[in-house]
Design an enzyme around this catalytic site. Structure first.
Site, PDB file in Angstrom:
ATOM      1  CD  GLU A   1      -3.031   0.648   2.372  1.00  0.00           C
ATOM      2  OE1 GLU A   1      -3.952  -0.174   2.215  1.00  0.00           O
ATOM      3  OE2 GLU A   1      -2.839   1.259   3.439  1.00  0.00           O
ATOM      4  CB  CYS A   2       0.999   4.333  -0.249  1.00  0.00           C
ATOM      5  SG  CYS A   2       1.429   6.032  -0.738  1.00  0.00           S
ATOM      6  N   GLY A   3       3.620   3.322   0.148  1.00  0.00           N
ATOM      7  CA  GLY A   3       5.042   3.060   0.354  1.00  0.00           C
ATOM      8  C   GLY A   3       5.397   1.612   0.101  1.00  0.00           C
TER       9      GLY A   3
ATOM     10  N   GLY B   1      -1.125  -0.913  -4.541  1.00  0.00           N
ATOM     11  CA  GLY B   1      -1.673   0.322  -5.088  1.00  0.00           C
ATOM     12  C   GLY B   1      -1.405   1.505  -4.190  1.00  0.00           C
TER      13      GLY B   1
END
Length: 443
Positions: A326-328, A422
């Site tokens: 997730e993101c990072g 994502g």
């Protein structure tokens, strides 16, 4: 029943909400069992609350949750506490729209029927500060019961503010006056405050100091008195799906990866997941697990260290379970961050930019069954990042974005059957399928 609670709201951003709210929590914790909350989707502020109180701080958000869910989540975490302190977001009435209060501090205060203490930047203001307070009181049907004046200059300034309050707003409690003070500042960067795992000892010392300053300048007894109101309980409100299936989940948690909602872990545990934390920075291998969960954070600041840990990178590459980033976490499992080699599970790379690439509440729909949801179901989340993906060769995406940006062409969640990653951040109430899908996917 009585469930003591108070919202610390600001007239705007940059008025000292986090420092003063955290200081209040720390000071009250000397006598009370305190539960902290943050309005909105922020990850970092709650970690400061957690240090101050010793209890995991939670998020309350009217975009993620309906009124009954806000009440039930609050009730779930506050029922065995003496008092709850809820830090607002931005100005009291700021939300996602110019004409309603969704996503605002006011909406959460109204859902909880909570009294509010308004934090006012009094720099160079006296009568005008009172006009601001009166405007906030009349704008909507909220319960502003007290005020804190921040950035006051002198005893004469304090006297003028007291005189103006007693003349224009005699029924509103003055909780205190806080002088301009370098000790009430907190270090920040592009995504907010510095996360507590990065500099734990120094931040712990600062929070102790904030608590001492709050004790000196604010009337804590008045805060407790204002918070002492009845709370209307709710019964059996749906928060998230439960479809129990024992799975072991390894969660990346260290200085590089620490953006997690603790309610996500609660939802996973209710679905019979066993969670074990590990560090991609310091450990040499992933723990024995069925699923690997790599949340957000600041991998770009630790990219050299992450890249040097070849044993961990090989362990992740060889991991034979499912992986969620997730993101990072997404950035980490691409080929590289700013040309520094990363895990390379995804055929793309991440680069940092000078401008925000995604800052939005998100509405999305699953395009297929995946690790955190099922085809056709709609869910919500948020995105906040300065990175973007380049040289994207991946073509399969698990969700389309109806509000927000995603990775590319309003698509997010790169998916190859084993790996899902994502930019969208998930909260277990905003995506009620998150935990049950994670423990049951592939069966």
């Amino acid at each position: 029943m009585i469930m003591k609670r108070v919202v610390i709201a600001g007239t705007s951003s940059e008025v000292g909400k986090t420092v003063i709210s955290t200081g209040i929590m720390k000071a009250l914790s000397k006598k009370y069992n305190v539960q902290g909350y943050k309005v909105g989707p922020d990850y970092i502020d709650p970690t400061y609350h957690t240090i101050a109180t010793g209890n995991k701080s939670r998020n309350l958000d009217s975009f993620f949750m309906n009124k009954e869910q806000i009440k039930y989540l609050f009730q779930k975490h506050s029922k065995d506490k003496d008092i709850s302190v809820i830090e607002g977001v931005r100005g009291l009435y700021e939300g996602i729209s110019a004409i309603d209060d969704i996503g605002s501090t006011a909406s959460v205060a109204k859902a909880l029927d909570s009294p509010i203490i308004l934090l006012v930047n009094a720099k160079s203001l006296t009568r005008s500060a009172i006009a601001i307070i009166k405007g906030f009181m009349s704008f909507d049907n909220v319960k502003i019961k007290g005020v804190i004046f921040n950035f006051v200059r002198s005893e004469n300034h304090i006297k003028k503010l007291k005189d103006a309050m007693s003349y224009y707003l005699p029924d509103i409690e003055i909780i205190g006056f806080i002088p301009r003070n370098e000790d009430f500042k907190v270090e920040g960067r592009h995504l907010g405050l510095v996360p507590t795992p990065e500099n734990l000892k120094e931040i712990e010392s600062k929070i102790v100091l904030w608590g001492e300053l709050v004790e000196k300048y604010l009337d804590l007894d008045k805060i407790v008195e204002i918070a002492d109101e009845d709370f209307e309980e709710v019964d059996d409100v749906f928060l998230w799906e439960v479809n129990e299936n024992y799975k072991k989940i390894a969660v990346a948690y260290d200085k590089a990866f620490n953006f997690y909602y603790w309610d996500n872990f609660e939802a996973l545990k209710e679905n019979k997941a066993k969670i074990e934390f590990f560090s991609p920075l310091k450990d040499s291998e992933v723990p024995d697990a069925d699923i690997l969960y790599i949340g957000g954070g600041y991998p770009e600041l630790f990219k050299e260290e992450l890249s040097r840990n070849k044993e961990m990178i090989e362990s992740i590459k060889e991991f034979d379970g499912y992986i969620y980033g997730e993101c990072g976490g997404l950035m980490y499992i691409t080929k590289s961050i700013d040309n520094v080699p990363m895990v390379g599970l995804l055929n793309c790379s991440a680069v940092m930019t000078k401008h925000v690439q995604g800052l939005s509440y998100v509405k999305a729909e699953f395009l297929e069954d995946c690790l955190i949801g099922r085809k056709g179901l709609k869910f919500k989340g948020h995105e906040f990042h300065y990175s973007k993906l380049v040289n994207i060769k991946e073509e399969r995406f698990a969700y389309k974005i109806e509000r927000g940006r995603g990775i590319i062409n309003n698509l997010d969640g790169i998916f190859n059957g084993k790996v899902l990653a994502g930019y969208l951040h998930n909260h277990a109430v905003a995506n009620p399928y998150f935990a049950s899908s994670m423990v049951n996917f592939g069966e």
